[in-house]
Design an enzyme around this catalytic site. Structure first.
Site, PDB file in Angstrom:
ATOM      1  N   LYS A  92      65.166  56.517  58.404  1.00 46.19           N
ATOM      2  CA  LYS A  92      64.089  57.043  59.255  1.00 46.19           C
ATOM      3  C   LYS A  92      63.088  55.934  59.479  1.00 46.19           C
ATOM      4  O   LYS A  92      62.640  55.287  58.522  1.00 46.19           O
ATOM      5  CB  LYS A  92      63.404  58.230  58.538  1.00 46.19           C
ATOM      6  CG  LYS A  92      62.291  58.850  59.316  1.00 46.19           C
ATOM      7  CD  LYS A  92      62.806  59.908  60.257  1.00 46.19           C
ATOM      8  CE  LYS A  92      61.803  60.255  61.351  1.00 46.19           C
ATOM      9  NZ  LYS A  92      61.869  59.393  62.544  1.00 46.19           N
ATOM     10  N   GLN A 113      59.290  50.453  55.181  1.00 48.55           N
ATOM     11  CA  GLN A 113      59.495  51.876  55.510  1.00 48.55           C
ATOM     12  C   GLN A 113      60.169  52.622  54.355  1.00 48.55           C
ATOM     13  O   GLN A 113      59.879  53.792  54.106  1.00 48.55           O
ATOM     14  CB  GLN A 113      60.364  51.963  56.772  1.00 48.55           C
ATOM     15  CG  GLN A 113      60.364  53.333  57.423  1.00 48.55           C
ATOM     16  CD  GLN A 113      59.157  53.566  58.307  1.00 48.55           C
ATOM     17  OE1 GLN A 113      58.752  52.688  59.049  1.00 48.55           O
ATOM     18  NE2 GLN A 113      58.585  54.753  58.227  1.00 48.55           N
ATOM     19  N   LYS A 116      57.419  53.489  51.939  1.00 50.70           N
ATOM     20  CA  LYS A 116      56.491  54.430  52.579  1.00 50.70           C
ATOM     21  C   LYS A 116      57.099  55.833  52.621  1.00 50.70           C
ATOM     22  O   LYS A 116      56.463  56.814  52.256  1.00 50.70           O
ATOM     23  CB  LYS A 116      56.218  53.939  54.010  1.00 50.70           C
ATOM     24  CG  LYS A 116      55.243  54.790  54.782  1.00 50.70           C
ATOM     25  CD  LYS A 116      55.173  54.403  56.248  1.00 50.70           C
ATOM     26  CE  LYS A 116      54.980  52.920  56.441  1.00 50.70           C
ATOM     27  NZ  LYS A 116      54.621  52.587  57.824  1.00 50.70           N
ATOM     28  N   LYS A 128      64.430  50.790  60.605  1.00 45.76           N
ATOM     29  CA  LYS A 128      63.528  50.357  61.684  1.00 45.76           C
ATOM     30  C   LYS A 128      64.386  49.692  62.756  1.00 45.76           C
ATOM     31  O   LYS A 128      65.471  49.198  62.464  1.00 45.76           O
ATOM     32  CB  LYS A 128      62.506  49.349  61.145  1.00 45.76           C
ATOM     33  CG  LYS A 128      61.279  49.176  62.005  1.00 45.76           C
ATOM     34  CD  LYS A 128      60.266  50.282  61.784  1.00 45.76           C
ATOM     35  CE  LYS A 128      59.122  50.184  62.760  1.00 45.76           C
ATOM     36  NZ  LYS A 128      58.023  51.093  62.413  1.00 45.76           N
ATOM     37  N   ASP A 168      57.025  53.260  67.906  1.00 48.35           N
ATOM     38  CA  ASP A 168      56.217  52.247  67.205  1.00 48.35           C
ATOM     39  C   ASP A 168      55.540  51.461  68.337  1.00 48.35           C
ATOM     40  O   ASP A 168      55.412  51.980  69.456  1.00 48.35           O
ATOM     41  CB  ASP A 168      57.098  51.354  66.313  1.00 48.35           C
ATOM     42  CG  ASP A 168      56.272  50.444  65.386  1.00 48.35           C
ATOM     43  OD1 ASP A 168      55.735  50.951  64.394  1.00 48.35           O
ATOM     44  OD2 ASP A 168      56.149  49.244  65.662  1.00 48.35           O
TER      45      ASP A 168
HETATM   46  P1  NDP Z   1      50.801  50.726  70.250  1.00 52.43           P
HETATM   47  O1  NDP Z   1      51.798  49.964  71.026  1.00 52.43           O
HETATM   48  O2  NDP Z   1      50.460  52.102  70.689  1.00 52.43           O
HETATM   49  O3  NDP Z   1      49.435  49.901  70.131  1.00 52.43           O
HETATM   50  C1  NDP Z   1      49.355  48.623  69.599  1.00 52.43           C
HETATM   51  C2  NDP Z   1      47.948  48.143  69.842  1.00 52.43           C
HETATM   52  O4  NDP Z   1      47.696  46.952  69.110  1.00 52.43           O
HETATM   53  C3  NDP Z   1      47.662  47.818  71.304  1.00 52.43           C
HETATM   54  O5  NDP Z   1      46.336  48.160  71.564  1.00 52.43           O
HETATM   55  C4  NDP Z   1      47.847  46.292  71.326  1.00 52.43           C
HETATM   56  O6  NDP Z   1      47.174  45.633  72.379  1.00 52.43           O
HETATM   57  C5  NDP Z   1      47.204  45.943  70.026  1.00 52.43           C
HETATM   58  N1  NDP Z   1      47.565  44.631  69.546  1.00 52.43           N
HETATM   59  C6  NDP Z   1      48.773  44.048  69.459  1.00 52.43           C
HETATM   60  N2  NDP Z   1      48.661  42.845  68.920  1.00 52.43           N
HETATM   61  C7  NDP Z   1      47.345  42.656  68.660  1.00 52.43           C
HETATM   62  C8  NDP Z   1      46.593  41.635  68.087  1.00 52.43           C
HETATM   63  N3  NDP Z   1      47.162  40.511  67.661  1.00 52.43           N
HETATM   64  N4  NDP Z   1      45.264  41.831  67.949  1.00 52.43           N
HETATM   65  C9  NDP Z   1      44.664  42.964  68.367  1.00 52.43           C
HETATM   66  N5  NDP Z   1      45.332  43.962  68.930  1.00 52.43           N
HETATM   67  C10 NDP Z   1      46.649  43.801  69.072  1.00 52.43           C
HETATM   68  O7  NDP Z   1      51.342  50.730  68.732  1.00 52.43           O
HETATM   69  P2  NDP Z   1      50.986  51.737  67.559  1.00 52.43           P
HETATM   70  O8  NDP Z   1      49.566  52.128  67.642  1.00 52.43           O
HETATM   71  O9  NDP Z   1      52.027  52.780  67.513  1.00 52.43           O
HETATM   72  O10 NDP Z   1      51.229  50.815  66.279  1.00 52.43           O
HETATM   73  C11 NDP Z   1      50.207  49.961  65.750  1.00 52.43           C
HETATM   74  C12 NDP Z   1      50.573  49.564  64.329  1.00 52.43           C
HETATM   75  O11 NDP Z   1      50.719  50.730  63.519  1.00 52.43           O
HETATM   76  C13 NDP Z   1      51.899  48.803  64.182  1.00 52.43           C
HETATM   77  O12 NDP Z   1      51.799  47.909  63.095  1.00 52.43           O
HETATM   78  C14 NDP Z   1      52.880  49.910  63.802  1.00 52.43           C
HETATM   79  O13 NDP Z   1      54.029  49.414  63.133  1.00 52.43           O
HETATM   80  C15 NDP Z   1      52.003  50.749  62.896  1.00 52.43           C
HETATM   81  N6  NDP Z   1      52.419  52.125  62.688  1.00 52.43           N
HETATM   82  C16 NDP Z   1      52.600  52.968  63.748  1.00 52.43           C
HETATM   83  C17 NDP Z   1      52.961  54.276  63.536  1.00 52.43           C
HETATM   84  C18 NDP Z   1      53.047  55.257  64.661  1.00 52.43           C
HETATM   85  O14 NDP Z   1      53.192  56.451  64.372  1.00 52.43           O
HETATM   86  N7  NDP Z   1      52.929  54.861  65.919  1.00 52.43           N
HETATM   87  C19 NDP Z   1      53.247  54.771  62.181  1.00 52.43           C
HETATM   88  C20 NDP Z   1      52.936  53.833  61.128  1.00 52.43           C
HETATM   89  C21 NDP Z   1      52.574  52.551  61.402  1.00 52.43           C
HETATM   90  P3  NDP Z   1      47.941  45.126  73.710  1.00 52.43           P
HETATM   91  O15 NDP Z   1      47.995  46.338  74.579  1.00 52.43           O
HETATM   92  O16 NDP Z   1      47.082  44.043  74.201  1.00 52.43           O
HETATM   93  O17 NDP Z   1      49.299  44.654  73.267  1.00 52.43           O
END
Ligand code: NDP
Length: 449
Positions: A92, A113, A116, A128, A168
């Site tokens: 998962k 993962q 977690k 993943k 993700d």
């Molecule tokens: P999204 O694609 O929805 O959002 C990612 C965000 O991070 C965007 O705003 C992106 O900006 C920004 N970003 C990327 N790189 C950088 C950087 N170097 N500095 C600042 N901002 C940056 O992804 P998620 O919100 O789903 O995921 C975010 C994190 O959370 C990841 O590490 C993911 O693995 C983790 N995660 C997610 C889960 C989920 O349910 N979605 C569950 C558990 C963990 P831009 O648009 O400019 O690329």
């Protein structure tokens, strides 16, 4: 630093074998360093080569993803699925579409993962996947064609009892919809093979909010237990402005905090009076625009075109919710110097090892992502349960279960940290608690399971 000879050998062998996989090695080192007390107490771990088995994925799949753009040009990306560990349940974990994706990134995420998912208390193994495809600037039809091509290969490796992907970075409801549709077409069956689905075809209420909300439930429990305080009246910074960041900010605000800074990969905004999240949602969820556009509505807010500088904004609580290694040693030192009381990770491995060292050497409370961001996968587990039962729970029911799970995760890792470390090191608590369950399952299933 690793001291135990057996643990050291496992890590050194891995470094020789996968010397180019820096993110994967970073994640493994961080876990192995904290497992020494368990390894020393239990000789079976070495005898049964548990660590060697745990750092090698059960299966690593990579494949070609050809697709055609709107002008008829053919492109080829690489797709991956890493089925890391199925000792406690079907694989998962999410799918990430981002140009930085490679085998190392997918293996680090699959490895994390596994621990977690174990911490959630639900029966889910670790996996993943993703692709180096960049969704930015692509039309809806291009996204659809890419997702269909990706699934045309992936479908043969997944299933409701085998491997259940989710979203993700770069993969949200739209992409999950296209991939689920293609799976259904090819496999000729409608099963809960994906989580993060839209509500119309088996998604769970609360899944969109789950990682961000869960992060805040965990953080609130941590600061209440260890500092006797709450989110109320706290100044919070949240990096990123994607799924996790937006809903972390939303819950923090609901709990009485003021979110003063958010970012994307181009830069960050600072709004002293508190960020208006409705404007961020409109920019990011509707327009798919840049965070800088916030200034069109609030010209008195400030914009800085270096997203890594966000950690210099004074705050009480920092929630890194963007991506791996976004918070380095300088960022960590700035947070400590500004009197921040807690850092809780919404992203996976957002803090570099040097930053983690700064946190562990200070009074700041530091929650590692594998514990504090587990709310997303936990709610995916609840989505799988609802799909199996052919029932849908209310938002309130899902949210209450999520809160309960996050509070339990905090209690578990805190108790584990008190047992094996100093009660302060929640990284050790999370790694050990996650490890022990998987380890025991591997032991009783025999060597060649
Ligand atoms: P999204 O694609 O929805 O959002 C990612 C965000 O991070 C965007 O705003 C992106 O900006 C920004 N970003 C990327 N790189 C950088 C950087 N170097 N500095 C600042 N901002 C940056 O992804 P998620 O919100 O789903 O995921 C975010 C994190 O959370 C990841 O590490 C993911 O693995 C983790 N995660 C997610 C889960 C989920 O349910 N979605 C569950 C558990 C963990 P831009 O648009 O400019 O690329």
């Amino acid at each position: 630093m690793i001291n135990n000879n057996y643990v050291k050998k496992v890590y050194e062998d891995l470094c020789c074998k996968y010397s180019h996989e820096k993110e994967f090695l970073q994640a493994v080192q961080e876990v192995l360093e904290t497992l020494e007390p368990v390894v020393e107490k239990d000789p079976q771990i070495e005898k049964l080569a548990i660590l060697e088995r745990m750092v090698e994925p059960e299966r690593m799949i990579s494949f070609r993803v050809p697709w055609v753009d709107d002008n008829g040009n053919v492109h080829v990306n690489t797709g991956y699925r890493c089925q890391f560990n199925s000792a406690i349940g079907p694989y998962k974990g999410g799918l990430r579409f981002h140009p930085s994706v490679n085998q190392s990134v997918i293996k680090f995420l699959g490895f994390e993962q596994t621990f977690k998912n174990s911490l959630t208390g639900l029966a889910m193994g670790g996996g993943k996947g993703g692709s180096d495809f960049d969704p930015k600037g692509k039309s809806d039809m291009e996204i659809m064609r890419f997702c269909q091509s990706f699934m045309t290969e992936l479908y043969r490796h997944i299933g409701q009892f085998l491997d259940v992907p989710a979203g993700d970075i770069g993969v949200g409801k739209r992409e999950v919809g296209y991939m689920f549709g293609q799976y259904k077409r090819i496999a000729n069956e409608f099963t809960g093979v994906f989580t993060g689905k839209a509500l119309e075809f088996g998604g769970s209420l609360g899944r969109t909010e789950a990682t961000g909300y869960g992060l805040c439930y965990f953080t609130e429990k941590m600061i209440e237990t260890l500092r006797g305080t709450t989110f109320d009246d706290k100044k919070v910074i949240v990096s990123g402005s994607g799924n996790v960041a937006i809903y972390a900010a939303q819950k923090a605000i609901q709990l009485g905090a003021k979110v003063v800074a958010m970012s994307d990969s181009s830069g960050y905004i600072y709004h002293k009076n508190g960020i208006d999240l409705a404007v961020i949602k409109e920019i990011k969820e509707v327009r798919r625009g840049r965070i800088k556009e916030y200034l069109e509505t609030y010209p008195n807010a400030e914009y800085c075109d270096n997203c890594r500088e966000i950690w210099t904004v004074p705050c009480d609580i920092a929630l890194p919710c963007a991506t791996q290694n976004e918070l380095d040693e300088n960022g960590a030192k700035a947070l400590v110097a500004n009197g921040c009381i807690a850092v809780a990770e919404g992203a996976n491995m957002p803090s570099t090892p040097e930053a983690v060292e700064v946190f562990l050497g200070s009074d700041i409370l530091y929650a590692p992502g594998k514990a504090s961001n587990a709310g997303g996968v936990a709610t995916s587990g609840l989505e799988m349960s609802q799909n199996s039962l052919r029932l849908s729970w209310t938002f309130e029911e899902v949210d209450a279960r999520l809160k309960d799970i996050m509070e339990n995760i905090f209690d578990t890792i805190y108790e584990t940290s008190k047992k094996y470390a100093d009660g302060k090191n929640l990284v050790a608590g999370a790694n050990i608690a996650g490890f022990v369950k998987v380890c025991e399952a591997m032991k009783v299933q025999g060597i060649a399971y």
